[in-house]
Design a protein around this motif. Structure first.
Motif, PDB file in Angstrom:
ATOM      1  N   ILE A 196      -5.812  -1.075  -1.792  1.00 26.13           N
ATOM      2  CA  ILE A 196      -6.522  -0.027  -1.056  1.00 26.13           C
ATOM      3  C   ILE A 196      -7.887  -0.533  -0.605  1.00 26.13           C
ATOM      4  O   ILE A 196      -8.279  -0.382   0.556  1.00 26.13           O
ATOM      5  CB  ILE A 196      -6.697   1.233  -1.924  1.00 26.13           C
ATOM      6  CG1 ILE A 196      -5.345   1.744  -2.447  1.00 26.13           C
ATOM      7  CG2 ILE A 196      -7.444   2.314  -1.156  1.00 26.13           C
ATOM      8  CD1 ILE A 196      -4.368   2.128  -1.383  1.00 26.13           C
ATOM      9  N   LYS A 208     -11.347   7.642   2.047  1.00 26.92           N
ATOM     10  CA  LYS A 208      -9.941   7.907   2.383  1.00 26.92           C
ATOM     11  C   LYS A 208      -9.693   7.820   3.884  1.00 26.92           C
ATOM     12  O   LYS A 208      -8.747   7.151   4.310  1.00 26.92           O
ATOM     13  CB  LYS A 208      -9.504   9.273   1.843  1.00 26.92           C
ATOM     14  CG  LYS A 208      -9.204   9.263   0.352  1.00 26.92           C
ATOM     15  CD  LYS A 208      -8.578  10.577  -0.081  1.00 26.92           C
ATOM     16  CE  LYS A 208      -8.242  10.561  -1.564  1.00 26.92           C
ATOM     17  NZ  LYS A 208      -7.597  11.819  -1.993  1.00 26.92           N
ATOM     18  N   LEU A 262       0.817   4.140  -2.897  1.00 23.20           N
ATOM     19  CA  LEU A 262       0.493   5.536  -2.597  1.00 23.20           C
ATOM     20  C   LEU A 262       1.614   6.489  -2.995  1.00 23.20           C
ATOM     21  O   LEU A 262       1.367   7.600  -3.449  1.00 23.20           O
ATOM     22  CB  LEU A 262       0.192   5.679  -1.100  1.00 23.20           C
ATOM     23  CG  LEU A 262      -1.133   5.070  -0.640  1.00 23.20           C
ATOM     24  CD1 LEU A 262      -1.204   5.058   0.885  1.00 23.20           C
ATOM     25  CD2 LEU A 262      -2.313   5.841  -1.211  1.00 23.20           C
ATOM     26  N   MET A 313      -5.024   6.186  -6.797  1.00 18.72           N
ATOM     27  CA  MET A 313      -5.385   5.038  -5.964  1.00 18.72           C
ATOM     28  C   MET A 313      -6.835   5.053  -5.516  1.00 18.72           C
ATOM     29  O   MET A 313      -7.444   4.021  -5.296  1.00 18.72           O
ATOM     30  CB  MET A 313      -4.476   4.961  -4.734  1.00 18.72           C
ATOM     31  CG  MET A 313      -3.025   4.628  -5.059  1.00 18.72           C
ATOM     32  SD  MET A 313      -2.840   3.106  -6.013  1.00 18.72           S
ATOM     33  CE  MET A 313      -2.645   3.759  -7.676  1.00 18.72           C
ATOM     34  N   PHE A 345      -9.684   4.219   4.877  1.00 20.94           N
ATOM     35  CA  PHE A 345      -8.453   3.546   4.465  1.00 20.94           C
ATOM     36  C   PHE A 345      -7.303   3.900   5.397  1.00 20.94           C
ATOM     37  O   PHE A 345      -6.580   3.014   5.875  1.00 20.94           O
ATOM     38  CB  PHE A 345      -8.078   3.916   3.031  1.00 20.94           C
ATOM     39  CG  PHE A 345      -6.654   3.567   2.705  1.00 20.94           C
ATOM     40  CD1 PHE A 345      -6.284   2.254   2.471  1.00 20.94           C
ATOM     41  CD2 PHE A 345      -5.659   4.552   2.683  1.00 20.94           C
ATOM     42  CE1 PHE A 345      -4.962   1.918   2.209  1.00 20.94           C
ATOM     43  CE2 PHE A 345      -4.344   4.229   2.414  1.00 20.94           C
ATOM     44  CZ  PHE A 345      -3.993   2.898   2.179  1.00 20.94           C
ATOM     45  N   TYR A 405      -5.230   1.402   7.620  1.00 21.17           N
ATOM     46  CA  TYR A 405      -3.797   1.257   7.351  1.00 21.17           C
ATOM     47  C   TYR A 405      -2.975   1.511   8.615  1.00 21.17           C
ATOM     48  O   TYR A 405      -2.046   0.760   8.937  1.00 21.17           O
ATOM     49  CB  TYR A 405      -3.380   2.224   6.247  1.00 21.17           C
ATOM     50  CG  TYR A 405      -1.925   2.103   5.851  1.00 21.17           C
ATOM     51  CD1 TYR A 405      -1.500   1.080   5.007  1.00 21.17           C
ATOM     52  CD2 TYR A 405      -0.965   2.999   6.335  1.00 21.17           C
ATOM     53  CE1 TYR A 405      -0.164   0.956   4.644  1.00 21.17           C
ATOM     54  CE2 TYR A 405       0.361   2.880   5.982  1.00 21.17           C
ATOM     55  CZ  TYR A 405       0.762   1.865   5.135  1.00 21.17           C
ATOM     56  OH  TYR A 405       2.082   1.726   4.786  1.00 21.17           O
ATOM     57  N   ARG A 465      -5.270  -0.496  -6.635  1.00 21.68           N
ATOM     58  CA  ARG A 465      -6.561  -0.167  -6.024  1.00 21.68           C
ATOM     59  C   ARG A 465      -7.137  -1.341  -5.232  1.00 21.68           C
ATOM     60  O   ARG A 465      -7.868  -1.141  -4.262  1.00 21.68           O
ATOM     61  CB  ARG A 465      -7.557   0.275  -7.107  1.00 21.68           C
ATOM     62  CG  ARG A 465      -7.356   1.690  -7.584  1.00 21.68           C
ATOM     63  CD  ARG A 465      -8.500   2.158  -8.450  1.00 21.68           C
ATOM     64  NE  ARG A 465      -8.362   3.566  -8.788  1.00 21.68           N
ATOM     65  CZ  ARG A 465      -9.308   4.293  -9.358  1.00 21.68           C
ATOM     66  NH1 ARG A 465     -10.473   3.725  -9.671  1.00 21.68           N
ATOM     67  NH2 ARG A 465      -9.111   5.557  -9.628  1.00 21.68           N
ATOM     68  N   ALA A 492       0.833  -1.209   0.000  1.00 21.68           N
ATOM     69  CA  ALA A 492       0.000   0.000   0.000  1.00 21.68           C
ATOM     70  C   ALA A 492       0.868   1.259   0.000  1.00 21.68           C
ATOM     71  O   ALA A 492       0.556   2.234  -0.697  1.00 21.68           O
ATOM     72  CB  ALA A 492      -0.925  -0.003   1.209  1.00 21.68           C
TER      73      ALA A 492
END
Length: 365
Positions: A287, A175, A146, A153, A178, A182, A284, A142
């Protein structure tokens, strides 16, 4: 870690396959109902696929399965037979498919390994190591995605799902979801790595110190148990040679690469896209997958189908719904089906057959 057989078999329940299936089917029917451009005739588009990428996408199911089997054997230094590895992977993946990702199948995996003849310390070590390897792949992959293409993404066309307008709170929250997922994965992986490989006893001390606080004392015994589990697991991973770590790291990369390439092949089967497009499609998926980890549904079912369009519709056009259905059938449902089939056989194998051997008269009797 609680390894109560009754609780384990509540998770390993073949009847649970219907829950994620119903979530997924509900989303598909919702799309038929809300989008006038989608008709039953659209399903005929499935037969317009290019043969080679479509067949390769199917074959990747086997490649992924064999990769999982090879990795658990490699992690166990081949203490596990191929037959045991097959049952472990099927039931482990089944448990993950019928529970939300945040719940996971850790206790189930340890229980299965124990029943396959691996002692508790090693079972804990193998399961924790597998989780760390998988999470490290997500964290690194990831981050690379990015850095390479931060603007590509996340979906820019947010009107691909009927009834949801561009800039809506739902898509605007993708976002943050994510980044929260993450961050949680990164922190958890770092803590587990430190506890397992650097200072397991210091980690146990920290858990006991935290649970000595008045309002956390009710979890003190659980912290004590978990600290011991970390120490046992760490002891069973000491002394491994460099080729051991290289081997299991490479096969982890292979497993997840195969898993994501399956969608690339399905998209290629129904449309023409450039190499850059395929790199973005692949990225993607990482993500989307990390975002799915905090989905409350079993295996992210319903969530994955719902957001598929926003991430990949621009590469598929009229083939979006067909590809989405095929993607879930090939990537998610095989282990639901295999789990329901092999669970009764595994129960007979590890409980009844072993009991029969134990009760059989010896030759010296």
């Amino acid at each position: 870690m609680e390894l109560d057989s009754k609780k384990i078999f509540k998770t390993l329940n073949p009847n649970k396959v219907w829950i994620p299936i119903l979530f997924g089917v509900a989303i598909v029917f919702y799309r038929f109902y809300t989008d006038d451009s989608i008709t039953y005739d659209n399903l005929n588009l499935i037969f317009s696929a290019k043969i080679i990428p479509f067949v390769l996408a199917i074959l990747l199911i086997l490649a992924r399965f064999l990769g999982y089997m090879y990795r658990i054997r490699a992690i166990s230094s081949e203490e596990l037979s191929w037959g045991s590895s097959m049952y472990i992977i099927i039931l482990w993946e089944f448990a993950s498919a019928v529970t939300p990702s945040v719940v996971g199948g850790t206790a189930v995996a340890v229980f299965i390994l124990l029943k396959e003849g691996i002692n508790l310390g090693k079972s804990l070590a193998f399961v924790m190591l597998t989780a760390i390897l998988d999470n490290l792949f997500f964290v690194v992959a990831a981050l690379v995605s990015l850095i390479a293409a931060p603007d590509a993404m996340f979906p820019s066309n947010l009107t691909t799902i009927d009834g949801i307008e561009e800039g809506s709170l739902l898509f605007g929250g993708l976002k943050p979801i994510f980044y929260v997922s993450y961050l949680l994965i990164m922190v958890y992986t770092f803590i587990m790595f430190y506890a397992l490989f650097v200072r397991p006893r210091a980690f146990k001390w920290f858990l006991l110190k935290v649970t000595s606080i008045r309002y956390l004392k009710k979890w003190r015994y659980r912290a004590y148990e978990y600290g011991n589990e970390i120490i046992w697991a760490s002891a069973n991973l000491k002394g491994k040679r460099l080729n051991y770590w290289i081997n299991i790291s490479l096969v982890t990369i292979f497993i997840w690469s195969v898993r994501y390439l399956q969608l690339n092949l399905l998209i290629e089967a129904y449309s023409e896209n450039s190499l850059l497009d395929h790199i973005i499609i692949y990225s993607r998926q990482i993500i989307l997958w990390i975002t799915m980890l905090i989905a409350p549904t079993p295996g992210g079912s319903g969530f994955a189908e719902y957001f598929f369009e926003a991430f990949f519709a621009r590469y598929l056009q009229d083939y979006t719904l067909v590809t989405m259905v095929l993607w879930r059938i090939l990537s998610y449902y095989p282990f639901l089906l295999l789990g329901a089939i092999f669970l009764p056989r595994w129960i007979k194998r590890v409980f009844f057959k072993k009991q029969e051997k134990k009760d059989a008269p010896s030759d010296n009797a």
